[in-house]
Design a protein around this motif. Structure first.
Motif, PDB file in Angstrom:
ATOM      1  N   UNK A  62       0.809  -1.211   0.000  1.00 16.52           N
ATOM      2  CA  UNK A  62       0.000   0.000   0.000  1.00 16.52           C
ATOM      3  C   UNK A  62       0.844   1.263   0.000  1.00 16.52           C
ATOM      4  N   UNK A  63       0.238   2.353  -0.393  1.00  9.65           N
ATOM      5  CA  UNK A  63       0.876   3.668  -0.326  1.00  9.65           C
ATOM      6  C   UNK A  63       0.216   4.478   0.784  1.00  9.65           C
ATOM      7  N   UNK A  64       1.024   5.275   1.490  1.00 14.93           N
ATOM      8  CA  UNK A  64       0.468   6.064   2.590  1.00 14.93           C
ATOM      9  C   UNK A  64       0.980   7.492   2.556  1.00 14.93           C
ATOM     10  N   UNK A  65       0.192   8.382   3.079  1.00 15.17           N
ATOM     11  CA  UNK A  65       0.611   9.729   3.486  1.00 15.17           C
ATOM     12  C   UNK A  65       0.600   9.687   5.002  1.00 15.17           C
ATOM     13  N   UNK A  66       1.772   9.543   5.594  1.00  9.47           N
ATOM     14  CA  UNK A  66       1.870   9.343   7.042  1.00  9.47           C
ATOM     15  C   UNK A  66       2.000  10.695   7.738  1.00  9.47           C
ATOM     16  N   UNK A  67       0.851  11.266   8.076  1.00 10.23           N
ATOM     17  CA  UNK A  67       0.836  12.567   8.736  1.00 10.23           C
ATOM     18  C   UNK A  67       1.304  12.530  10.168  1.00 10.23           C
ATOM     19  N   UNK A  68       1.688  11.352  10.667  1.00  7.29           N
ATOM     20  CA  UNK A  68       2.276  11.298  12.005  1.00  7.29           C
ATOM     21  C   UNK A  68       3.729  11.752  11.976  1.00  7.29           C
ATOM     22  N   UNK A  69       4.316  11.829  10.768  1.00  7.61           N
ATOM     23  CA  UNK A  69       5.692  12.302  10.602  1.00  7.61           C
ATOM     24  C   UNK A  69       5.655  13.802  10.321  1.00  7.61           C
ATOM     25  N   UNK A  70       6.447  14.563  11.030  1.00 12.22           N
ATOM     26  CA  UNK A  70       6.361  16.020  10.949  1.00 12.22           C
ATOM     27  C   UNK A  70       6.659  16.546   9.552  1.00 12.22           C
ATOM     28  N   UNK A  71       7.681  15.996   8.890  1.00 11.72           N
ATOM     29  CA  UNK A  71       8.050  16.528   7.582  1.00 11.72           C
ATOM     30  C   UNK A  71       6.970  16.225   6.548  1.00 11.72           C
ATOM     31  N   UNK A  72       6.282  15.095   6.702  1.00  7.97           N
ATOM     32  CA  UNK A  72       5.200  14.751   5.776  1.00  7.97           C
ATOM     33  C   UNK A  72       3.991  15.646   6.029  1.00  7.97           C
ATOM     34  N   UNK A  73       3.717  15.926   7.292  1.00  7.54           N
ATOM     35  CA  UNK A  73       2.524  16.681   7.673  1.00  7.54           C
ATOM     36  C   UNK A  73       2.541  18.099   7.123  1.00  7.54           C
ATOM     37  N   UNK A  74       3.718  18.605   6.751  1.00  2.58           N
ATOM     38  CA  UNK A  74       3.817  19.949   6.209  1.00  2.58           C
ATOM     39  C   UNK A  74       3.191  20.055   4.827  1.00  2.58           C
ATOM     40  N   UNK A  75       3.081  18.953   4.084  1.00  2.00           N
ATOM     41  CA  UNK A  75       2.579  18.978   2.709  1.00  2.00           C
ATOM     42  C   UNK A  75       1.429  17.984   2.571  1.00  2.00           C
ATOM     43  N   UNK A  76       0.450  18.348   1.762  1.00  2.16           N
ATOM     44  CA  UNK A  76      -0.703  17.462   1.617  1.00  2.16           C
ATOM     45  C   UNK A  76      -0.414  16.339   0.627  1.00  2.16           C
ATOM     46  N   UNK A  77      -1.215  15.247   0.666  1.00  3.63           N
ATOM     47  CA  UNK A  77      -1.001  14.145  -0.272  1.00  3.63           C
ATOM     48  C   UNK A  77      -1.320  14.561  -1.703  1.00  3.63           C
ATOM     49  N   UNK A  78      -0.488  14.171  -2.633  1.00  3.96           N
ATOM     50  CA  UNK A  78      -0.689  14.520  -4.042  1.00  3.96           C
ATOM     51  C   UNK A  78      -0.991  13.300  -4.905  1.00  3.96           C
ATOM     52  N   UNK A  79      -0.982  12.121  -4.306  1.00  2.00           N
ATOM     53  CA  UNK A  79      -1.249  10.871  -5.023  1.00  2.00           C
ATOM     54  C   UNK A  79      -2.563  10.287  -4.505  1.00  2.00           C
ATOM     55  N   UNK A  80      -3.517  10.019  -5.417  1.00  2.00           N
ATOM     56  CA  UNK A  80      -4.814   9.492  -4.999  1.00  2.00           C
ATOM     57  C   UNK A  80      -4.719   8.108  -4.365  1.00  2.00           C
ATOM     58  N   UNK A  81      -3.569   7.451  -4.558  1.00  2.00           N
ATOM     59  CA  UNK A  81      -3.394   6.106  -4.007  1.00  2.00           C
ATOM     60  C   UNK A  81      -2.875   6.120  -2.572  1.00  2.00           C
ATOM     61  N   UNK A  82      -2.570   7.296  -2.039  1.00  2.00           N
ATOM     62  CA  UNK A  82      -2.019   7.391  -0.686  1.00  2.00           C
ATOM     63  C   UNK A  82      -3.145   7.435   0.354  1.00  2.00           C
ATOM     64  N   UNK A  83      -3.121   6.485   1.276  1.00  2.00           N
ATOM     65  CA  UNK A  83      -4.083   6.465   2.371  1.00  2.00           C
ATOM     66  C   UNK A  83      -3.536   7.324   3.504  1.00  2.00           C
ATOM     67  N   UNK A  84      -4.361   8.206   4.022  1.00  2.00           N
ATOM     68  CA  UNK A  84      -3.905   9.181   5.018  1.00  2.00           C
ATOM     69  C   UNK A  84      -3.910   8.588   6.434  1.00  2.00           C
TER      70      UNK A  84
END
Length: 658
Positions: A537-559
C-alpha cells in the motif's frame, strides 16, 4: 527543442512566448534540435507546498554547452569581478516572477524591486524581489521532496512594463521586456558566482543526470493533482452550495461565531464563506488552525479549486496559528529569530499583547505593516477554526490587529481540549457579534450519526444534540475486537470496498494513538501505516512532521494521522486504531495536567472520564459512510459502551473478533 506547457493564456503565457522568441533569436537551431531541450512551464503548481504558484519555471539542458557573448564583468564565487574571455551555458533552472506594472507602479530600493497594489482604496507596496527569492527556495524544497536536490535554481523578476533603461545599475536579478536572451545569460553570469578557470566561464546548474531526471516524464514538473469523486463532492459543496445571503452579509460587518458539534460541517462552511468572499468580491482571507494535518487537507482542497492567495487577485491562505503569530512577533520586533520561539511562546505572547495594548504599536504601525508586507498581513477576513481552544491572549492579539468585525470563528461544542472554553464575545455588544447555531449533521450518513449519538449518550454526554441527516441514509460501523494493525489485509479489504463505490485510498482516513508511533532512522512513523506499506500500500503518514507539512498529491495514498490531529478531517471510510488507547491516554493526560473540577458535582475520575469521552467523539464523527473501530481485549468503560451500542444496532454494526 523548445516547448511551452501549462496555462495558455494571460500575462504569464505572453511572457513565456516572448521568452521563447528571444531564445530562438539567439539560437535559431534550437527549435529543431533533438538533443537540446528548453521547457517553459507556465503557472506551475507546487502541490503540497505552502507557496504553490509559480509564474514561469524555465528548465534547459544542452548536450554540448552553448556559447554566448559576455557583455559585463562577472562576479566570481571567490575573488574579484572579472571580464570573461568566453562564456557558455550547459544547463539552467530558473524561477521567474512576472510583473506587468508600468513605471508608475514599480520602485526600486537599491536593487530590490517593489510593485504597487491598491486594495480597498489603500495603496501597498510588495517587495517582489524578496517574494521571488522565497519562491526559489520553496521550489528547491519541493524538488527535494522528490529526491531532486542536486539542482541549483536561480530566481529572476521579469517586468514586462519596463525597459532595460528603467532598471537600476547591475548586478541584480531583474530583467525587462526588451532584455535579450543573451543579456539574460549575462545576468546569470553576474549573479550565479561562476568559477573562472583562465577566465572561461561555463554556467552549469547541475549534473547531466540531475537535469535528465528533472526533465523525465515522471518528473514532478509534469505531475497533476487529480481530484477524486469525493474531492469533487467537497469542491461542489464549497463552490456551488448555497449559503444564506444574510450569512455573507455579516462578513466584515460583525464578528460571526459558528457553533456546532463535530460532524455539522463547520470547517467546510468556513471554507465556503472564504471562497464566496474571494469569488464574489476578490477578498483575501486567512484561515487559522492549530492542526497541521488540517492545514494540509484544506490547502489541498483550495488547490483543487484553483484558489490563489495573492495580493493582487485575492484568495485564501491557510496557516497554523503559531506560524502566523510567530511571523507577527518577528515583524514587530518581539523576537529576533525563531530559535526557541515555542519554548517561550507564552512570554512572547505577553510581550506582544503589551506592545499592542500600551500603544507601543499603534494602529498606524499595523497599517504600515499591512501595506509593506501585504502578502503576509493584509487580510480582509480572518477565519478561525476550532476557536473553542484559543487562549484569551491569542484572541486579544487577533482582535487588536484585525478588529472583531473581520473575524469568523468556528466553535466546536464539546470539542475543546484545554481547561477553559474560549470567549470570543467578551467586551462585544450584541450588534457586534452574530452567533449561528449548527445542529444538522452534514458529514455522516444517518446510521453513523445515530451510532455516534448513542455512544455519546452512554458516555454521559447527555446534551449531545446532533441531528442525523435523513437525506443521507445508510452508513455502517465495523468494530474489530483485537489488534487490527497486525492484520493489514483487513485494511486492504476496506480499500477494495471503497474503490467499488468510486473512491480512492486518499478519500480514507486512519487515526492512530501515540502508542502506535515508532522511531525510525528516517523519523517517527506509525506502525499501522508501516504494516500497510509492507503489503504494497501507499500512505501519506501525517504522524511524521516533515510529511505533515505537505498534503497528499497521489490518490493512491491512504492518510494516517494521530488522534490529536484528526479534528476537522473527514474520510469516506475512517479507521480508528486502538480507540481504547485514546480513552486511556486522554484520561491519564487530564489527571497528570492537574485540571480543576468541582467535587460537589463530580469526582476526579468522573471529570477525567468526561474529558476522555469528549475526545472519543472527535474521531467518531470523522466518517462519511464507514466507521471502523478497533479495541484491545482489556475491559473498560469504552469497551462496555461500544458493546451495548453494537448489540442495539445489529442491522448496521458488525462486531468482529480478530
Amino acid at each position: 527543442m523548445i516547448e511551452i506547457t501549462g496555462v495558455a493564456e494571460g500575462d504569464e503565457y505572453a511572457a513565456a512566448k516572448r521568452l521563447e522568441r528571444r531564445i530562438i533569436d539567439l539560437w535559431p537551431d534550437l527549435a529543431r534540435s533533438r538533443t537540446d531541450t528548453v521547457r517553459i512551464f507556465v503557472g506551475l503548481k507546487m502541490h503540497g507546498q505552502k507557496l504553490e504558484d509559480l509564474d514561469l519555471v524555465v528548465i534547459a539542458s544542452f548536450e554540448t554547452a552553448r556559447d554566448f557573448d559576455p557583455e559585463w564583468k562577472f562576479f566570481a564565487r571567490e575573488g574579484e569581478a572579472f571580464t570573461p574571455k568566453a562564456a557558455r551555458v550547459r544547463n539552467f533552472a530558473l524561477v521567474v516572477e512576472v510583473k506587468s506594472h508600468d513605471a508608475t507602479g514599480v520602485r526600486f530600493e537599491n536593487t530590490a524591486g517593489f510593485v504597487r497594489y491598491v486594495r480597498n482604496g489603500v495603496e501597498s507596496w510588495e517587495c517582489v524581489t524578496e517574494k521571488n527569492r522565497t519562491q526559489m527556495f520553496e521550489f528547491k524544497k519541493w524538488l527535494d521532496r522528490f529526491g531532486l536536490d542536486h539542482v541549483h535554481v536561480q530566481n529572476l523578476v521579469l517586468f514586462t512594463g519596463l525597459k532595460e533603461r528603467d532598471l537600476p545599475s547591475r548586478p541584480h536579478v531583474c530583467i525587462a521586456s526588451d532584455t535579450s536572451f543573451e543579456r539574460l545569460l549575462n545576468v546569470l553570469g553576474q549573479v550565479a558566482g561562476p568559477r573562472e578557470p583562465d577566465r572561461r566561464v561555463t554556467l552549469s546548474y547541475g549534473s547531466e543526470d540531475a537535469f535528465g531526471r528533472l526533465l523525465a516524464e515522471n518528473s514532478p514538473l509534469f505531475a497533476t493533482l487529480e481530484p477524486t469523486p469525493l474531492d469533487r463532492r467537497r469542491m461542489d459543496l464549497i463552490a456551488k452550495s448555497a449559503l444564506p445571503d444574510v450569512w455573507l452579509d455579516d462578513l466584515g460587518e460583525r464578528q460571526v461565531l459558528l457553533k456546532g458539534r463535530g460532524g455539522v460541517g463547520k470547517t467546510v462552511i468556513l471554507l465556503q464563506m472564504a471562497y464566496r468572499a474571494f469569488d464574489q468580491s476578490g477578498q483575501r482571507s486567512l484561515v487559522l488552525t492549530f492542526n497541521k494535518a488540517l492545514v494540509a487537507d484544506m490547502r489541498r482542497t483550495m488547490s483543487l479549486l484553483g484558489v490563489p492567495r495573492s495580493v493582487e487577485a485575492g484568495g485564501v491562505a491557510i496557516e497554523t496559528v503559531h506560524g502566523f503569530i510567530g511571523r507577527l512577533m518577528l515583524k514587530l520586533g518581539v523576537i529576533d529569530c525563531y530559535d526557541g520561539f515555542l519554548d517561550d511562546y507564552d512570554a512572547h505572547k505577553e510581550s506582544l499583547l503589551n506592545y499592542l495594548r500600551s500603544g507601543a504599536v499603534t494602529s498606524d504601525d499595523l497599517g504600515a505593516i499591512m501595506r509593506t508586507d501585504a502578502t503576509e498581513f493584509d487580510w480582509d477576513l480572518v477565519f478561525v477554526d476550532e476557536g473553542q481552544d484559543w487562549p484569551g491572549d491569542e484572541i486579544a492579539i487577533l482582535k487588536a490587529v484585525y478588529g472583531p468585525t473581520r473575524l469568523v470563528v468556528s466553535d466546536g461544542i464539546d470539542q475543546y481540549v484545554r481547561d477553559s472554553v474560549a470567549d470570543w464575545t467578551l467586551d462585544l455588544s450584541k450588534v457586534e457579534s452574530r452567533t449561528r447555531r449548527l445542529k444538522k449533521c452534514l458529514r455522516m450518513k444517518a446510521n453513523v450519526a445515530s451510532f455516534a449519538a448513542d455512544v455519546a449518550m452512554r458516555l454521559g454526554l447527555e446534551d449531545w444534540d446532533l441531528e442525523p441527516n435523513t437525506d443521507a441514509g445508510g452508513g455502517r460501523v465495523i468494530i474489530y475486537d483485537g489488534d487490527l494493525a497486525a492484520q493489514p489485509d483487513r485494511l486492504a479489504e476496506l480499500v477494495v470496498e471503497a474503490r467499488k463505490l468510486g473512491n480512492f485510498p486518499v478519500d480514507m482516513l486512519a487515526c492512530v494513538p501515540p502508542g502506535a508511533i515508532v522511531k525510525r532512522t528516517s523519523g517517527p512513523r506509525s506502525e499501522p501505516a508501516d504494516a500497510y506499506v509492507g503489503i504494497g500500500g501507499k500512505v501519506w503518514d501525517g504522524t511524521a512532521r516533515d510529511v505533515r507539512e505537505a498534503y497528499p498529491t497521489d490518490r493512491e495514498e491512504l492518510r494516517f494521522v494521530q488522534y490529536d490531529s484528526c479534528r476537522g478531517l473527514e474520510g469516506w471510510s475512517v479507521i480508528n486504531y486502538s480507540l481504547d488507547q485514546l480513552w486511556d491516554y486522554k484520561f491519564r493526560q487530564w489527571e497528570v495536567e492537574g485540571h480543576d473540577y468541582d467535587p460537589l458535582i463530580e469526582t476526579r475520575e468522573e471529570a477525567a472520564a468526561r474529558h476522555a469521552a469528549r475526545w472519543i467523539m472527535i474521531p467518531l464523527t470523522r466518517a462519511i459512510d464507514t466507521l471502523v473501530i478497533s479495541i484491545g481485549p482489556a475491559s473498560g468503560p469504552l469497551r462496555s459502551v461500544l458493546r451495548r451500542v453494537a448489540d442495539r444496532h445489529p442491522d448496521f454494526v458488525d462486531w468482529i473478533e480478530l
